[in-house]
Design an enzyme around this catalytic site. Structure first.
Site, PDB file in Angstrom:
ATOM      1  N   TYR A  40      -1.935  13.319 -47.089  1.00  0.00           N
ATOM      2  CA  TYR A  40      -0.991  14.152 -46.246  1.00  0.00           C
ATOM      3  C   TYR A  40      -1.684  15.412 -46.230  1.00  0.00           C
ATOM      4  O   TYR A  40      -1.746  16.117 -47.379  1.00  0.00           O
ATOM      5  CB  TYR A  40       0.285  14.008 -46.686  1.00  0.00           C
ATOM      6  CG  TYR A  40       1.108  14.868 -45.534  1.00  0.00           C
ATOM      7  CD1 TYR A  40       1.124  14.510 -44.243  1.00  0.00           C
ATOM      8  CD2 TYR A  40       1.988  15.807 -46.121  1.00  0.00           C
ATOM      9  CE1 TYR A  40       2.217  15.038 -43.506  1.00  0.00           C
ATOM     10  CE2 TYR A  40       2.750  16.531 -45.074  1.00  0.00           C
ATOM     11  CZ  TYR A  40       2.845  16.296 -44.040  1.00  0.00           C
ATOM     12  OH  TYR A  40       3.689  16.700 -43.164  1.00  0.00           O
ATOM     13  N   ASP A  57      -7.376  19.978 -50.844  1.00  0.00           N
ATOM     14  CA  ASP A  57      -5.955  20.354 -50.283  1.00  0.00           C
ATOM     15  C   ASP A  57      -5.091  20.388 -51.815  1.00  0.00           C
ATOM     16  O   ASP A  57      -4.712  19.206 -52.200  1.00  0.00           O
ATOM     17  CB  ASP A  57      -5.570  19.513 -49.573  1.00  0.00           C
ATOM     18  CG  ASP A  57      -4.102  19.559 -49.023  1.00  0.00           C
ATOM     19  OD1 ASP A  57      -3.387  20.329 -49.661  1.00  0.00           O
ATOM     20  OD2 ASP A  57      -3.494  19.034 -48.069  1.00  0.00           O
ATOM     21  N   LYS A  59       3.614  25.380 -51.713  1.00  0.00           N
ATOM     22  CA  LYS A  59       4.455  24.846 -52.971  1.00  0.00           C
ATOM     23  C   LYS A  59       4.707  25.741 -53.972  1.00  0.00           C
ATOM     24  O   LYS A  59       5.090  26.833 -53.926  1.00  0.00           O
ATOM     25  CB  LYS A  59       4.125  23.401 -53.176  1.00  0.00           C
ATOM     26  CG  LYS A  59       4.057  22.556 -52.012  1.00  0.00           C
ATOM     27  CD  LYS A  59       4.379  21.082 -52.290  1.00  0.00           C
ATOM     28  CE  LYS A  59       4.869  20.225 -51.183  1.00  0.00           C
ATOM     29  NZ  LYS A  59       3.820  19.588 -50.447  1.00  0.00           N
TER      30      LYS A  59
END
Ligand SMILES: *Cc1c(COP(=O)(O)O)cnc(C)c1O
Length: 432
Positions: free
Chosen positions: A144, A239, A267
């Site tokens: 994702y 990522d 994050k």
């Protein structure tokens, strides 16, 4: 537990916000219950509107590696908020943040701040395309990278490499330049490059996939990925939105000993505020606007509040390397305890863990990719989840998410969690 107030709030929210939530997984649909509304957090714990207390293994889906309301982060935020929240003009803290990241991560020579992980991956891929002059990208099934159009794609049922949009509203035309590949499958990625290598701008990968449970890249696969992209003049985009400053201070690229061309962050680097970033080699990054032709902008990018929360968090992590040892130790304690319990109770479960990211899959298969991850029994997970929640343990409301340990958790918290999990697993066993 009593959820009266949460239920009321959820009913009201549903009339005003689609599904009552601003991000789908918060609706708790896959665990078949209504979500508690959270009022506050403190260290390892969160409290809902009805006063129920939980040990928090979600940590806002990864960012809160230090736990909630770390005193230094709160103090720093209070100081900057009084000086203004956003100027849309350069501030010193942005350079300090960039410097800290560049000094921490060998593959970074320059970084650009954005506001979310979605923005980071979307822009990194635009940059990869602009830099290489190629249009195709490769994405792995089950990885994702946020919700930008060209990345909302899943494996089609027919030809292996022909992906299909994952959502209505994403035109076929947009995803036709996204090739979908099987995670951890060296042969397939070699075939893809043999056939289309000269058109591939970049491969984007989650080094430790954290959005189909926890599924680490195989070491050999990781190195072959680096080689093959180099051979074909394609960029390797890691990522590290979830893994950056999580699996190690220097991220997964340190664990795998791989130097990507571009890396995406979010994050943890926002310390609980909305931040994203991407960075890499100077030669590539200098293709970005305003010195290069690849466009990107952001009204609130690099705002003082987000930069301060992120910078303070990263500084604490940098200056206290023991945090990572401790996190791993506690995560291992939890993993070992759970393994023992499922074995004793005769429940089929398989575990993946990298540092403080853990996942227990209710399956008898070793989980190495999307196909094996989806063999997990989500009904069993739903039972486990609800039993845990009712005992004050807040796990991710989906089988396919990571369990995060944070630095505020104590061994007592882990012990309490294992006491709860023993009872919860007994309930799972009853329906087996
Ligand atoms: C969370 C996540 C994203 C998306 O970040 P948002 O801030 O939610 O847009 C992208 N990639 C990975 C690996 C993630 O875990």
């Amino acid at each position: 537990m009593n959820y009266t107030k949460s239920k009321e709030l959820f009913e009201k929210a549903k009339g005003l916000i689609p599904g009552g939530v601003n991000s789908p997984v918060r609706a708790f649909s896959s665990v078949k219950m209504d979500p508690p509304f959270i009022k506050k957090g403190e260290g390892a714990y969160i409290y809902d509107e009805d006063g129920n207390k939980y040990i928090d293994f979600v940590g806002s889906w990864g960012p809160l590696i230090l736990g909630h309301c770390h005193p230094e982060v709160v103090k720093a935020l209070k100081e900057v908020v009084e000086m203004g929240t956003s100027f849309g003009a350069p501030t010193e803290i942005e350079t300090k943040m960039a410097e800290l990241m560049v000094e921490a991560i060998p593959s970074l020579e320059m970084v650009r701040m954005v506001n979310s992980g979605t923005e980071a991956t979307m822009t990194a891929l635009r940059l990869a395309r602009g830099y290489t002059g190629r249009s195709k990208i490769v994405k792995f099934n089950g990885n994702y990278h946020g919700h930008s159009d060209s990345l909302l794609i899943k494996a089609g049922s027919g030809l292996l490499t022909h992906g299909v949009p994952n959502s209505p509203g994403v035109p076929e035309d947009v995803v036709k330049n996204t090739i979908i590949a099987r995670f951890n499958d060296i042969e397939e990625i070699e075939e893809i490059f043999k056939a289309q290598g000269r058109d591939i701008a970049a491969v984007i990968v989650e080094p430790v996939a954290g959005n189909m449970g926890v599924v680490p890249m195989d070491g050999e696969f990781a190195h072959r990925l680096r080689e093959i992209t180099e051979e074909h003049g394609s960029l390797l985009v890691m990522d590290e939105v979830m893994t950056g400053f999580r699996v190690a201070f220097e991220g997964a690229q340190k664990l795998y000993d791989i130097t990507p061309d571009l890396t995406c962050y979010s994050k943890i680097i926002g310390g609980g505020l909305p931040v994203g970033a991407f960075g890499g080699k100077k030669e590539i990054m200098e293709k970005m606007s305003p010195i290069g032709p690849v466009y990107q902008a952001g009204t609130l990018s690099g705002n003082p509040l987000a930069m301060t929360a992120g910078y303070t968090t990263l500084k604490i992590l940098r200056d206290n390397p023991d945090i990572y040892t401790e996190l791993s130790k506690k995560a291992e304690m939890l993993e070992d305890g759970l393994k023992q319990q499922v074995q004793e109770l005769g429940i089929q479960a398989s575990f993946n863990r990298v540092s403080s990211m853990l996942c227990m899959f209710f399956t008898d298969q070793e989980v190495v990719d999307f196909e094996t991850a989806t063999t997990a029994d989500t009904e069993k997970y739903a039972i486990f989840f609800r039993e845990m929640l009712s005992r004050g343990i807040y796990l991710a409301p989906s089988q396919f998410e990571a369990t995060f340990i944070n630095a505020a958790m104590t061994e007592e918290d882990i012990k309490a969690t294992l006491e709860a999990s023993y009872e919860a697993l007994k309930a799972v066993k009853q329906v087996q």
